[in-house]
Design an enzyme around this catalytic site. Structure first.
Site: not given
Length: 233
Positions: A2, A24, A56, A60
């Site tokens: 997502t 970011a 995570y 990223k």
């Protein structure tokens, strides 16, 4: 998944309107990196997919890959930056953020709880310094197409942080160690050190952190006291 879909939606919209994107990212992408300080072009070693903490970092990394693909293939001005332990007033301890958690415990004279033995070292950067860096990167004509570390280079152990918080706040809190196996799922992996090389952002926009950790702690303490006072009105 997502998160990645959301990133691509932003990149598509930015491409439609010709808008620069500040993307970011996080120091988590360095994974188990052992070279200190971490440089933006260092090789990256993550743990296995059976350890959820690496999800995570991986998401990223995909964000960064997508952003750089839009830069190279479409000429979109994309500026990825990796944040290292940003902290400041109004940061919540609800999600495990260590600085507001320690400050809150010290203000209440509760035990200051350290996960592990406290020897792990981190670099904490004040949010005001971080915002200055992001604004500078958003404006500089040569910023797009490269990734930038944004963080402080001054290290402190988590035990040292707990002692600094307790002493600076004049707290009666004791410092308590909680083994990782009690705080996290079995097999939790933590990084011993995480230090940024900030020479790239420094040479491009002249940025470096200016606010000390002690000054940040004062501002966090004042913010928490004001928040408590307001909630009692």
């Amino acid at each position: 998944e997502t998160n990645v879909m959301g990133t691509e939606a932003v990149l598509r919209a930015a491409l439609r309107y010709g808008t620069r994107v500040l993307l970011a990212s996080t120091s988590e992408v360095y994974g188990k990196g052992s070279r200190i300080p971490f440089g933006e072009d260092d090789d990256i070693l993550l743990g296995p997919t059976s350890k959820s903490r690496w999800g995570y970092a991986a998401s990223k990394m995909v964000d960064e890959f997508l952003g750089m693909a839009y830069y190279h293939e479409h000429g979109l001005e994309v500026v990825p930056f990796r944040l290292f332990n940003t902290t400041g007033p109004r940061q919540s301890s609800r999600y495990g953020m260590v600085v507001p958690r320690f400050v809150g415990q010290a203000l209440r004279n509760d035990p200051i709880t350290i996960y592990g033995d406290g020897s792990q070292r981190r670099c904490f950067c004040d949010v005001q310094d971080v915002v200055r860096a992001i604004i500078a990167l958003s404006l500089h004509p040569d910023a797009p197409g490269r990734t930038y570390n944004v963080g402080n280079t001054e290290e402190i152990s988590i035990l040292g942080l707990a002692e600094l918080v307790r002493d600076q706040l004049g707290s009666a809190s004791e410092i308590v160690m909680i083994p990782y196996e009690q705080a996290y799922a079995p097999g939790f992996e933590d990084m011993q050190r995480r230090v940024p090389d900030i020479s790239r952002v420094q040479s491009l926009v002249g940025w470096r952190p200016e606010i000390t950790l002690a000054e940040t702690l004062d501002r966090i303490r004042a913010g928490m006291i004001a928040e408590v006072a307001t909630s009692k009105l």
